[in-house]
Design an enzyme around this catalytic site. Structure first.
Site, PDB file in Angstrom:
ATOM      1  N   HIS A   1      63.275  57.080  36.736  1.00  0.00           N
ATOM      2  CA  HIS A   1      62.973  56.279  35.555  1.00  0.00           C
ATOM      3  C   HIS A   1      63.800  56.806  34.400  1.00  0.00           C
ATOM      4  O   HIS A   1      63.782  58.008  34.109  1.00  0.00           O
ATOM      5  CB  HIS A   1      61.471  56.314  35.256  1.00  0.00           C
ATOM      6  CG  HIS A   1      60.664  55.670  36.326  1.00  0.00           C
ATOM      7  ND1 HIS A   1      60.116  56.379  37.365  1.00  0.00           N
ATOM      8  CD2 HIS A   1      60.360  54.367  36.559  1.00  0.00           C
ATOM      9  CE1 HIS A   1      59.495  55.549  38.185  1.00  0.00           C
ATOM     10  NE2 HIS A   1      59.626  54.317  37.717  1.00  0.00           N
TER      11      HIS A   1
ATOM     12  N   HIS B   1      63.632  51.234  35.746  1.00  0.00           N
ATOM     13  CA  HIS B   1      63.102  51.705  37.023  1.00  0.00           C
ATOM     14  C   HIS B   1      64.231  51.636  38.049  1.00  0.00           C
ATOM     15  O   HIS B   1      64.930  50.620  38.136  1.00  0.00           O
ATOM     16  CB  HIS B   1      61.968  50.814  37.522  1.00  0.00           C
ATOM     17  CG  HIS B   1      60.820  50.670  36.571  1.00  0.00           C
ATOM     18  ND1 HIS B   1      59.565  51.160  36.837  1.00  0.00           N
ATOM     19  CD2 HIS B   1      60.734  50.065  35.358  1.00  0.00           C
ATOM     20  CE1 HIS B   1      58.755  50.864  35.844  1.00  0.00           C
ATOM     21  NE2 HIS B   1      59.439  50.196  34.926  1.00  0.00           N
TER      22      HIS B   1
END
Length: 658
Positions: free
Chosen positions: A404, A531
């Site tokens: 992330h 992500h």
């Protein structure tokens, strides 16, 4: 008769034509045998459709995606007719086209046997040769219920009117809006032979089904729910020509040889013990080596790219997933909660991102720290229905190589560009080279955040994807609830497409977690979150590579890179010394000192797909050399030991296949 003006669309060319009232799509494409349906105003129609003034009509080729679906859907109807002719008591479920084929579900007294499938296929061939006509009728609910009074599952679908779908995503056979029945009519007399509730379209005639084969049967719950009756499902495949059918069947034979579950057992790499549970794998020592090498190389490359490693627990209080929205949007994919700490619900985590957000939020963040790239080999747990669990490719517990990235709005496009380039290059390092990209956009029924944020995120991803110069395929409505994504689709050695890495742009979770950083002017700003899972999951990527290489991993990934094969017992000690020197260079070497004959040892090494077989006999010992035998059976003799070790080392370092 009055004149009707229509536009015939052929690729980029448009032909305007004046025809009489009552002209059908079949009339427009008369003589074009490959056209099996028409697209009118974006909707698929039977060739019997009568064109109207001002309409644009495009022919649908049988080899196109829509054409194949129509062919396979029509073949499913022929199969259902054949089943009911042979088993009159059989009740009809649904029969949609699916990837590379079709199926139909039946409620019958007993499961179908292999001999039943042979008889059904023979009956299908008879129906195909009769050239029955597929004929569409619009009916009212009352008419449909009256005509299908003996078909309880069809009666249920009449009430649904197109709002249902199966567990594998195939739509039920009811059109939204008007209700239609397709009759199979005798080609000569027009007599009704069979009928089914169906939205269509279909081929004009069963004679236009060129090649088909029934594959297997299995149990399937009605409409995918374990609460419903178990039906019997027959799977089949259909193709525009006998040659294409043969190519597909040959492909299946090759795919079966490469099945990762089969290879995992044969090569002693992993297993899924019944005592542990479906979808939960254990890796054996040799599989553990492959997995560790995969992870170690990925870890090193991530460190070079500025990622920082984190670790998070396997379970958490449910409140975390309330904040993230997963309990609203993803609860069906999560294991039930555990009641701990005076009634507090704890969940096994289905993903890592909420915990990474807590790491970001553990202290104040400055713009100078951004982009912050957090990476974890994080094990997650997802409840998959037993019918879709498949080896390592669809598991219930697996480890994601999950990253992330937190960045500013200004850094967003550049960071996405770097991330996608990094992802593609790393996949190439593992031996996958044939890619296209897929852009998944908002599901209007399942999203959080503003339309403006979604539009900005989607357009940014589109621009980043287009810079790679790879084909970009739209996936409308395929995004997760929190943001659009790019998926890397990779083709393996036999042409199958696998979804690999995903990159998702997210303006919403930073908002839900109230994430902030201090900007250069001292103000508090919201970061953008990216992500990114490169392998998707280590288990699934392991399976993809295992099938891609058919178990013959390149030397750098192979669990055993070289195996010493002594011609006789007198040569074992000599090869042990060779192995000791090779291990000092980091090579994975074993010696087969068993009592088997040399030829059996070679066969065993070939079955284990070892890249280098190192053979030694009297002449090799006299010359301080060894001989190489490769996987393909070729041999290279009299290689000095230092040179032999250096050659293996170079092949490993270059990550090439031998």
């Amino acid at each position: 008769m009055s004149d009707v003006r229509v536009i015939i669309q052929r690729d980029s060319e448009r032909e305007e034509r004046t025809v009489t009232t009552g002209t059908t799509a079949a009339d427009l494409f008369a003589g074009e045998r490959s056209i099996v349906a028409a697209r009118v105003g974006g909707e698929l129609k039977d060739l019997a459709y009568e064109v109207k003034d001002g309409e644009t009509v495009e022919g649908v080729e049988i080899s196109s995606e829509d054409g194949l679906n129509i062919l396979r859907h029509s073949t499913a109807h022929v199969m259902a007719q054949a089943v009911q002719e042979l088993f009159p008591e059989a009740k009809l479920g649904i029969g949609p086209p699916v990837k590379d084929g079709f199926y139909y579900d039946f409620d019958v007294d007993r499961p179908f046997h292999p001999d039943d499938l042979k008889a059904i296929e023979k009956k299908m061939q008879e129906i195909q040769k009769r050239g029955q006509k597929f004929s569409r009728r619009v009916v009212t609910d009352e008419q449909a219920r009256e005509e299908l009074a003996n078909e309880p599952y069809k009666l249920e679908l009449i009430g649904l009117k197109g709002s249902a779908s199966t567990e594998d995503g195939a739509d039920v056979e009811v059109g939204a809006g008007e209700l239609t029945i397709y009759d199979n009519l005798d080609a000569k007399t027009g007599e009704l032979c069979w009928k089914d509730l169906c939205r269509g379209p279909h081929l004009p005639s069963t004679r236009l089904i060129p090649a088909f084969k029934l594959m297997r049967n299995a149990g399937a719950y009605w409409r995918g729910s374990e609460k419903n009756p178990m039906l019997q499902r027959i799977y089949g495949t259909a193709w525009p020509s006998k040659d294409e059918l043969k190519q597909y069947l040959d492909f299946l034979v090759e795919a079966e040889k490469r099945d990762h579950r089969k290879l995992g057992h044969e090569l002693d790499l992993f297993s899924i013990p019944e005592q542990i549970g479906s979808g939960l794998a254990v890796f054996h020592p040799r599989g553990g080596i492959v997995r560790r090498v995969m992870e170690d190389y990925s870890r090193r490359r991530h460190e070079e790219e500025g990622y920082e490693f984190v670790y998070t627990p396997h379970a958490t209080k449910g409140k975390l997933f309330e904040t993230s929205g997963h309990l609203d949007w993803y609860a069906d994919g999560m294991y039930p909660p555990m009641q701990l700490d005076e009634g507090v619900d704890y969940y096994l985590k289905p993903m890592n991102c909420p915990m990474h957000n807590l790491i970001f939020d553990a202290r104040g963040r400055s713009y100078r720290e951004l982009p912050l790239r957090l990476f974890e080999f994080g094990t997650v747990y997802r409840y998959e229905k037993s019918g879709v669990v498949h080896g390592l490719t669809r598991a219930r517990g697996f480890t994601q190589d999950d990253a992330h990235i937190y960045c500013t709005r200004e850094q967003m496009a550049d960071e996405l560009d770097k991330t996608l380039t990094f992802v593609l290059n790393l996949l190439r390092d593992y031996g996958l080279t044939d890619f296209y990209l897929e852009l998944s956009t908002k599901d209007p029924e399942k999203f959080v955040g503003s339309d403006d944020a979604w539009e900005e995120a989607t357009e940014t991803l589109r621009q980043v994807a287009e810079k790679q110069g790879l084909p970009l395929v739209p996936d409308p409505g395929g995004a997760a609830f929190y943001g659009p994504k790019i998926s890397v689709q990779a083709k393996d050695a036999i042409g199958r497409t696998w979804q690999m890495s995903t990159i998702q742009l997210d303006f919403n979770l930073p908002e839900r977690f109230d994430l902030e950083y201090t900007a250069a002017d001292g103000s508090k700003q919201r970061p953008v979150m990216i992500h990114r899972a490169l392998f998707g999951s280590i288990e699934r990527f392991f399976a993809v590579l295992l099938e891609h290489y058919a178990g013959a991993f390149p030397a750098w990934l192979a669990p055993v890179q070289a195996i010493g094969i002594p011609i006789g017992d007198a040569h074992v000690e000599y090869l042990e010394k060779f192995a000791a020197e090779a291990r000092k260079k980091g090579l994975r070497v074993e010696i087969d000192s068993s009592s088997d004959r040399m030829q059996k040892k070679i066969r065993n090494a070939q079955k284990q797909k070892v890249p280098f077989m190192v053979i030694a006999g009297d002449e090799d010992m006299a010359n301080n050399a060894v001989s190489f035998r490769y996987r393909d059976g070729s041999q290279e003799n009299g290689i000095p030991i230092d040179e032999a070790i250096a050659k293996i080392v170079k092949v490993v370092e270059d990550r090439v296949q031998v």
